[in-house]
Design an enzyme around this catalytic site. Sequence first.
Site, PDB file in Angstrom:
ATOM      1  N   TYR A  14     -12.005   5.613  -9.484  1.00  0.00           N
ATOM      2  CA  TYR A  14     -12.385   4.658  -8.434  1.00  0.00           C
ATOM      3  C   TYR A  14     -12.887   5.377  -7.176  1.00  0.00           C
ATOM      4  CZ  TYR A  14     -11.479   1.405  -4.567  1.00  0.00           C
ATOM      5  OH  TYR A  14     -11.568   0.666  -3.424  1.00  0.00           O
ATOM      6  N   ASP A  54      -9.621  17.552 -19.849  1.00  0.00           N
ATOM      7  CA  ASP A  54      -8.425  17.501 -19.015  1.00  0.00           C
ATOM      8  C   ASP A  54      -8.141  18.888 -18.439  1.00  0.00           C
ATOM      9  OD1 ASP A  54      -5.838  15.442 -18.970  1.00  0.00           O
ATOM     10  OD2 ASP A  54      -5.348  17.542 -18.576  1.00  0.00           O
ATOM     11  N   TYR A 143       5.029  11.218  -5.696  1.00  0.00           N
ATOM     12  CA  TYR A 143       3.568  11.335  -5.594  1.00  0.00           C
ATOM     13  C   TYR A 143       3.177  12.098  -4.324  1.00  0.00           C
ATOM     14  CZ  TYR A 143      -1.039   9.807  -4.077  1.00  0.00           C
ATOM     15  OH  TYR A 143      -2.316   9.784  -3.574  1.00  0.00           O
ATOM     16  N   ARG A 284       9.548  -4.401  -0.345  1.00  0.00           N
ATOM     17  CA  ARG A 284       9.552  -3.413  -1.429  1.00  0.00           C
ATOM     18  C   ARG A 284      10.202  -2.136  -0.896  1.00  0.00           C
ATOM     19  NH1 ARG A 284       3.739  -1.777  -3.912  1.00  0.00           N
ATOM     20  NH2 ARG A 284       3.475  -0.898  -1.828  1.00  0.00           N
ATOM     21  N   GLY A 286      11.055   1.385   0.227  1.00  0.00           N
ATOM     22  CA  GLY A 286      10.236   2.530   0.623  1.00  0.00           C
ATOM     23  C   GLY A 286       8.981   2.161   1.413  1.00  0.00           C
TER      24      GLY A 286
HETATM   25  C1  UD1 Z   1      -0.746   3.207  -1.007  1.00  0.00           C
HETATM   26  C2  UD1 Z   1      -0.414   3.954  -2.297  1.00  0.00           C
HETATM   27  C3  UD1 Z   1      -0.075   5.367  -2.058  1.00  0.00           C
HETATM   28  C4  UD1 Z   1      -1.103   6.001  -1.170  1.00  0.00           C
HETATM   29  C5  UD1 Z   1      -1.098   5.284   0.157  1.00  0.00           C
HETATM   30  C6  UD1 Z   1      -2.033   5.913   1.143  1.00  0.00           C
HETATM   31  C7  UD1 Z   1       0.571   2.849  -4.237  1.00  0.00           C
HETATM   32  C8  UD1 Z   1       1.730   2.077  -4.781  1.00  0.00           C
HETATM   33  N1  UD1 Z   1       0.666   3.267  -2.978  1.00  0.00           N
HETATM   34  O1  UD1 Z   1       0.424   2.830  -0.416  1.00  0.00           O
HETATM   35  O2  UD1 Z   1      -0.018   6.027  -3.274  1.00  0.00           O
HETATM   36  O3  UD1 Z   1      -0.841   7.344  -0.959  1.00  0.00           O
HETATM   37  O4  UD1 Z   1      -1.516   3.954  -0.097  1.00  0.00           O
HETATM   38  O5  UD1 Z   1      -1.515   5.694   2.404  1.00  0.00           O
HETATM   39  O6  UD1 Z   1      -0.391   3.053  -4.932  1.00  0.00           O
HETATM   40  N2  UD1 Z   1       1.827  -5.445  -0.867  1.00  0.00           N
HETATM   41  C9  UD1 Z   1       2.287  -6.739  -1.098  1.00  0.00           C
HETATM   42  N3  UD1 Z   1       2.195  -7.250  -2.372  1.00  0.00           N
HETATM   43  C10 UD1 Z   1       1.660  -6.530  -3.409  1.00  0.00           C
HETATM   44  C11 UD1 Z   1       1.189  -5.222  -3.155  1.00  0.00           C
HETATM   45  C12 UD1 Z   1       1.294  -4.698  -1.868  1.00  0.00           C
HETATM   46  O7  UD1 Z   1       2.764  -7.415  -0.192  1.00  0.00           O
HETATM   47  O8  UD1 Z   1       1.626  -7.046  -4.547  1.00  0.00           O
HETATM   48  C13 UD1 Z   1       1.882  -4.891   0.510  1.00  0.00           C
HETATM   49  C14 UD1 Z   1       2.730  -3.640   0.662  1.00  0.00           C
HETATM   50  O9  UD1 Z   1       4.067  -3.990   0.947  1.00  0.00           O
HETATM   51  C15 UD1 Z   1       2.022  -2.948   1.822  1.00  0.00           C
HETATM   52  C16 UD1 Z   1       0.555  -3.312   1.647  1.00  0.00           C
HETATM   53  O10 UD1 Z   1       0.577  -4.500   0.843  1.00  0.00           O
HETATM   54  O11 UD1 Z   1       2.467  -3.465   3.041  1.00  0.00           O
HETATM   55  C17 UD1 Z   1      -0.266  -2.253   0.962  1.00  0.00           C
HETATM   56  O12 UD1 Z   1       0.387  -1.882  -0.246  1.00  0.00           O
HETATM   57  P1  UD1 Z   1      -0.303  -0.924  -1.331  1.00  0.00           P
HETATM   58  O13 UD1 Z   1      -1.688  -1.353  -1.596  1.00  0.00           O
HETATM   59  O14 UD1 Z   1       0.623  -0.831  -2.506  1.00  0.00           O
HETATM   60  O15 UD1 Z   1      -0.420   0.476  -0.601  1.00  0.00           O
HETATM   61  P2  UD1 Z   1       0.700   1.379   0.093  1.00  0.00           P
HETATM   62  O16 UD1 Z   1       2.039   1.049  -0.395  1.00  0.00           O
HETATM   63  O17 UD1 Z   1       0.453   1.320   1.545  1.00  0.00           O
END
Ligand code: UD1
Length: 326
Positions: A14, A54, A143, A284, A286
């Site tokens: 991506y 790979d 990660y 969630r 963390g």
């Molecule tokens: C993501 C990545 C992390 C990366 C970082 C860069 C994941 C899980 N996390 O973190 O690897 O290094 O960006 O800063 O891939 N949310 C919801 N509902 C959902 C999904 C997300 O409410 O179904 C919220 C989360 O609580 C958060 C926001 O949306 O507040 C963004 O979440 P997400 O897209 O998972 O990214 P990060 O956790 O910030």
Amino acid sequence: MKGHKILIVGGAGYIGSHVALAFQEAGATVVVLDNLSTGRRENLQPGMELIEGDLQLPGLLADLFRGHFDGVIHLAAQKAAGESMVKPELYSRQNLIGSLNLLEAYAKQPQSRLIFSSTAAVYGNPVRLPMDETHPTAPVNFYGFTKLAIEGYLDWYGRLRGMQFAALRYFNAAGYDALGRIQGLEKNPQNLIPVVMEVAKGWRKNLQVFGNDYPTSDGSGVRDYIHVSDLGRAHVAAYRRLIETPGNLTVNLGTGKGYSVFEVIEETRRVSGRPIPHEVVPRREGDPPEVYASAQLAKETLGWQARESDLSNMIESTWNCYKNLP
Ligand code: UD1
């Protein structure tokens, strides 16, 4: 950049495919190395060469580096923070061992230059905002640990082998190429924006909002979303900087501005014209309330700043990939 030959490891993924496109647009000859575990062949542009393989494959890198590359961009990695906590062996293999194999093989070359895809996850929970590059690094998931560890190796390979490097710490990557040249959706996406898209499409029943009681403007989590095409241009700028100026770089790639989960939902509803059913569930584990970058150093050292990272741009370009799918 005409005549420069660039190897993009993970260039079918991506983010990698947008980075590859940016180098091709800047005039470089692009070779992509990808194991296609999450990347897609169709993300490559005409004129790009794909080597399917790979970083663990014995002999592959030695063979590859019999040829010359002016620079290597390394984006091949597993990137789901949650998954890394339950499958550390997968993240060790792909992110640590894979990267070390690449460094070992490439740093032997004269004038090696490597741009590494790092992450805001190296910082862990914010102790101050905006997060600049001097913010303490204390990853809260495996990660983030793997990415920080490789930053450490880059530093040592720089000192011991003279390899030049840039570690680019992305905040939350989002969006798709505005001209629709990259259409391959992420496989098993877990991040907010693709999940919201799947809800808009009706592929998922609803979105779970992880907490609405954070000390943020509307109670939901706030993140610094950065358009992948902006990330692409930043890699080109970092490569140019390595050529022009001795020394290495560790820089944030973000906008300095955050958007909340509810803002993302509302914008997707507006752009798609579809309802986004959602329910608030507990936080969630963390997840910090709010994360946003200081983008100052990137501006000063790379002459780069985000251009396409308005929320409407990121949501519209993403929806354009989803809307016509069955
Ligand atoms: C993501 C990545 C992390 C990366 C970082 C860069 C994941 C899980 N996390 O973190 O690897 O290094 O960006 O800063 O891939 N949310 C919801 N509902 C959902 C999904 C997300 O409410 O179904 C919220 C989360 O609580 C958060 C926001 O949306 O507040 C963004 O979440 P997400 O897209 O998972 O990214 P990060 O956790 O910030």
